[in-house]
Motif scaffolding. Structure first.
Motif, short mmCIF file in Angstrom:
data_model
loop_
_atom_site.label_atom_id
_atom_site.label_comp_id
_atom_site.label_asym_id
_atom_site.label_seq_id
_atom_site.Cartn_x
_atom_site.Cartn_y
_atom_site.Cartn_z
N ALA A 1 1.84 9.33 -5.57
CA ALA A 1 2.39 10.64 -5.20
C ALA A 1 3.40 11.12 -6.25
O ALA A 1 3.41 12.28 -6.65
CB ALA A 1 3.04 10.56 -3.82
N ILE A 2 4.26 10.19 -6.70
CA ILE A 2 5.23 10.55 -7.73
C ILE A 2 4.52 10.96 -9.01
O ILE A 2 4.87 11.95 -9.65
CB ILE A 2 6.21 9.38 -7.98
N ALA B 1 0.84 -1.21 0.00
CA ALA B 1 0.00 0.00 0.00
C ALA B 1 0.87 1.25 0.00
O ALA B 1 0.58 2.23 -0.69
CB ALA B 1 -0.94 -0.02 1.21
N ALA B 2 1.96 1.21 0.76
CA ALA B 2 2.87 2.35 0.81
C ALA B 2 3.53 2.57 -0.55
O ALA B 2 3.67 3.70 -1.02
CB ALA B 2 3.93 2.15 1.89
N LEU B 3 3.93 1.48 -1.20
CA LEU B 3 4.52 1.60 -2.54
C LEU B 3 3.52 2.18 -3.53
O LEU B 3 3.86 3.03 -4.36
CB LEU B 3 5.03 0.24 -3.02
N LEU B 4 2.27 1.69 -3.45
CA LEU B 4 1.24 2.24 -4.33
C LEU B 4 1.02 3.73 -4.06
O LEU B 4 0.88 4.53 -4.98
CB LEU B 4 -0.07 1.47 -4.17
N CYS C 1 3.06 14.40 -8.47
CA CYS C 1 4.13 15.40 -8.53
C CYS C 1 4.57 15.63 -9.98
O CYS C 1 4.80 16.77 -10.39
CB CYS C 1 5.32 14.97 -7.69
N PHE C 2 4.69 14.55 -10.74
CA PHE C 2 5.06 14.68 -12.15
C PHE C 2 4.02 15.50 -12.90
O PHE C 2 4.38 16.38 -13.70
CB PHE C 2 5.21 13.28 -12.78
N GLN C 3 2.75 15.23 -12.65
CA GLN C 3 1.67 15.98 -13.32
C GLN C 3 1.73 17.46 -12.93
O GLN C 3 1.61 18.34 -13.79
CB GLN C 3 0.30 15.39 -12.96
#
Length: 154
Positions: A27-28, A19-22, A31-33
């Motif tokens: 989040a990444i 879940a943390a990886l997802l 942030c990219f968007q």
């Protein structure tokens, strides 16, 4: 939406890690968007500033061109020679008479034919307008009578 069967078989710690990886991947991506949107906005702003800069530069160039034209015009006005009937007495030309008036006068010259055009040029250089003239041949000599007024446009 159905949760896959394999998910229930994972240990609770593994579930938290997945879940943390997802969450990190989401989040990444977010942030990219956001960074992509900020970059596009900055690019548009840069293009608008470039257009404004080009327009302003063009305006300054036009102003400088007009200023240079005005400066050249003023310099040409400064080069205007003062009018004196005596300055028309030269080779091939003799001043016979000068009758001044309030705004100009009448000048009579005994003149060679070749000197007639340059006489009109000299008058223009001295801001004198010819409002009337007569060119008469008398005893094998040309007599040029000029009615002059000072050019008050300057």
């Amino acid at each position: 939406m159905k949760i896959p069967d394999g998910w229930r078989q994972l240990l609770p710690t593994a579930r938290v890690i997945v879940a943390a990886l997802l969450a990190m991947i989401l989040a990444i991506y977010a942030c990219f968007q956001a960074a992509s949107q900020a970059y596009l906005h900055a690019q548009k702003s840069r293009e608008v500033r470039q257009i404004q800069h080009t327009a302003m530069l063009s305006g300054w160039q036009q102003w400088l061109s007009l200023r240079d034209t005005a400066k050249k015009s003023m310099q040409s006005l400064d080069k205007t020679m003062p009018f004196s009937p005596v300055s028309f007495q030269r080779a091939g030309t003799r001043l016979l008479s000068w009758l001044p008036s309030a705004k100009g006068g009448e000048m009579v010259l005994e003149i060679a034919w070749q000197q007639v055009p340059s006489t009109f040029e000299m008058l223009a250089e001295r801001d004198m307008q010819v409002v009337g003239f007569a060119l008469v041949a008398e005893n094998n000599v040309l007599r040029l009578t000029l009615q002059l007024v000072a050019d008050d446009e300057h």
